[in-house]
Design an enzyme around this catalytic site. Structure first.
Site, PDB file in Angstrom:
ATOM      1  N   LYS A   1      45.823  40.613  36.689  1.00  0.00           N
ATOM      2  CA  LYS A   1      44.823  39.756  35.820  1.00  0.00           C
ATOM      3  C   LYS A   1      45.592  38.519  35.415  1.00  0.00           C
ATOM      4  O   LYS A   1      46.771  38.964  34.637  1.00  0.00           O
ATOM      5  CB  LYS A   1      43.718  40.162  35.034  1.00  0.00           C
ATOM      6  CG  LYS A   1      42.682  39.336  34.191  1.00  0.00           C
ATOM      7  CD  LYS A   1      41.681  40.460  33.597  1.00  0.00           C
ATOM      8  CE  LYS A   1      40.790  39.298  32.672  1.00  0.00           C
ATOM      9  NZ  LYS A   1      39.881  40.081  31.876  1.00  0.00           N
TER      10      LYS A   1
ATOM     11  N   SER B   1      35.239  38.647  32.118  1.00  0.00           N
ATOM     12  CA  SER B   1      36.363  37.694  32.485  1.00  0.00           C
ATOM     13  C   SER B   1      37.254  38.157  33.709  1.00  0.00           C
ATOM     14  O   SER B   1      38.115  37.522  34.085  1.00  0.00           O
ATOM     15  CB  SER B   1      37.133  37.478  31.491  1.00  0.00           C
ATOM     16  OG  SER B   1      37.998  38.684  30.873  1.00  0.00           O
TER      17      SER B   1
ATOM     18  N   SER C   1      34.557  42.945  29.632  1.00  0.00           N
ATOM     19  CA  SER C   1      35.268  42.084  30.953  1.00  0.00           C
ATOM     20  C   SER C   1      35.766  42.828  31.786  1.00  0.00           C
ATOM     21  O   SER C   1      35.983  42.444  32.852  1.00  0.00           O
ATOM     22  CB  SER C   1      36.342  41.357  30.414  1.00  0.00           C
ATOM     23  OG  SER C   1      35.878  40.257  29.244  1.00  0.00           O
TER      24      SER C   1
END
Length: 458
Positions: free
Chosen positions: A76, A151, A175
């Protein structure tokens, strides 16, 4: 590509497919599915080199026995860095940063995973959508007009679409779990201290953030958890209690969860009861104060942390998205006394939840109040931070509770609606009880109520 990371690792171990061929499939899928916006940065050369190095290992090399030996993955664009993958944190304020290897990244590699790129994240992870102004905009593979959440939305889109079978993700306020819920995947947020972190990310956001992975199956989550937790220096209680568990069933939320998603939680509860577990109704009044306090703590930590980071790094807020500029300004304007008053609620949330766990072993709840939202539902041009943070809690009203309390939580799909979108649920357990969550999740997954409509091949 096999159905999940475990199946792919087994195929590589048997020699049915080489790591190089698996990497080529992943690279091809990343290119073919680029319109999904799942991948923010790609290093084709590094990916091929890592796979070639693996394939050149001696047949008796211990590295071939790793849990996910030779399996391609993506990191990520936020969280503990992976050496060679330059982070931007989803922000035009940041020039691509070459960083050293984080402890977690080292454990991902020790698991045999081969990272070859970065997934899309909103700027500084401030949203439950993944649409940074610098691009790309992440879309839900199940319905591209919809968001995959945030996210870790790029990670979820990549796994759901089959670009990779498993991807690194982070969770400070839902997230990991929200994107997994939007895309029909398994999202485990480990409890505080359960998974190795650091050297710089270990106490990020005061300890509410966790790093793990978004997975296609419960067995993948269960397979990588011991690897990522093995180097963590924290108290553990990893035994699964064989006795019938007391399941606290909470279906009431504010705002209300839609009837289909509420019914999925109730059906999951009936399934657990059919396996001998005992149900105990929990009302919203039993959790309301803790949920609200968790949202306040999350918001305070996010805003003050971001303001401090921008100042320390000498960044120019004028280069940030309008929403980010307002969050930074909120953080700068927060008085120390006001911040301390909110932080005083931090331990009280954990204390109150531990009292709830005196009466139940696991809390079963909705994950989302409704289906995945359309792309653009959380615009980066928003300047009303009350409205923005209110939208987050309105979509996932019990997300921050697990982060602030430090408890582990897991989401998985348990059925589909008429549009083929997943009906997710969430389970929360006391610190140290990840194996309990994984065992219950495996039992529910075995019901076969959800099948990824994207199929197994990318």
């Amino acid at each position: 590509m096999p159905s999940d990371a475990t199946a792919l690792a087994q195929a590589i171990l048997r020699g049915d497919i080489s790591a190089g061929a698996a990497m080529e499939e992943a690279l091809s899928a990343a290119d073919r599915l680029s319109a999904l916006g799942a991948v923010a940065w790609l290093d084709v050369t590094a990916g091929r080199a890592a796979a070639a190095e693996f394939d050149a290992l001696a047949p008796d090399s211990p590295r071939r026995e790793a849990a996910f030996a030779g399996v391609p993955t993506l990191a990520k664009d936020l969280g503990g860095p992976f050496a060679g993958l330059p982070l931007r944190l989803g922000s035009g304020m940041i020039e691509p940063m070459a960083a050293g290897e984080s402890c977690l990244a080292a454990e991902f590699r020790r698991a045999g995973l081969l990272p070859f790129g970065l997934t899309t994240s909103p700027e500084f992870g401030l949203s439950l959508a993944s649409e940074p102004a610098i691009g790309p905009i992440a879309r839900n593979p199940l319905a591209p007009r919809l968001s995959p959440g945030g996210s870790s939305g790029g990670a979820a889109a990549a796994v759901a679409a089959g670009i990779v079978t498993i991807a690194h993700a982070t969770d400070a306020g839902g997230s990991i779990r929200v994107p997994a819920a939007c895309c029909g995947l398994v999202g485990l947020k480990p409890g505080r201290g359960s998974v190795v972190e650091g050297p710089d990310f270990g106490n990020h956001l005061g300890g509410i953030a966790s790093e793990f992975a978004i997975c296609r199956s419960v067995r993948d989550a269960a397979r990588i958890f011991p690897v990522l937790s093995g180097a963590a220096r924290a108290p553990r209680c990893f035994a699964v209690d064989p006795r019938p568990l007391r399941i606290g069933l909470l279906t009431e939320t504010e705002p209300a969860t839609d009837p289909l998603r509420r019914a999925a939680v109730e059906l999951a509860a009936e399934t657990l009861a059919a396996h001998g577990h005992r149900l105990t109704p929990i009302g919203w009044a039993d959790i309301r104060a803790q949920a609200a306090a968790s949202d306040r703590v999350f918001r305070a930590l996010v805003t003050v942390n971001l303001a401090a980071f921008v100042t320390a790094a000498g960044l120019d807020p004028a280069r940030a998205e309008p929403l980010t500029q307002r969050v930074i300004a909120d953080g700068q304007a927060t008085a120390a006394t006001a911040f301390w008053q909110v932080l005083a609620e931090f331990p009280q949330v954990g204390h109150a939840l531990s009292g709830l766990f005196d009466g139940v072993d696991v809390l079963l709840t909705p994950m989302l109040t409704g289906p995945p939202r359309p792309v653009g539902w959380l615009p980066v041009t928003e300047t009303d931070t009350d409205r923005h943070f209110g939208a987050l809690s309105g979509f996932a009203p019990l997300a921050t509770l697990a982060n602030v309390s430090g408890c582990p939580a897991i989401t998985l799909p348990f059925g589909a609606d008429a549009d083929g979108l997943p009906l997710p649920l969430q389970m929360i357990a006391p610190i140290g009880a990840e194996p309990v969550l994984l065992a219950l999740a495996a039992l529910l997954e075995a019901e076969g109520r959800w099948s990824n409509p994207m199929g197994n091949a990318a």
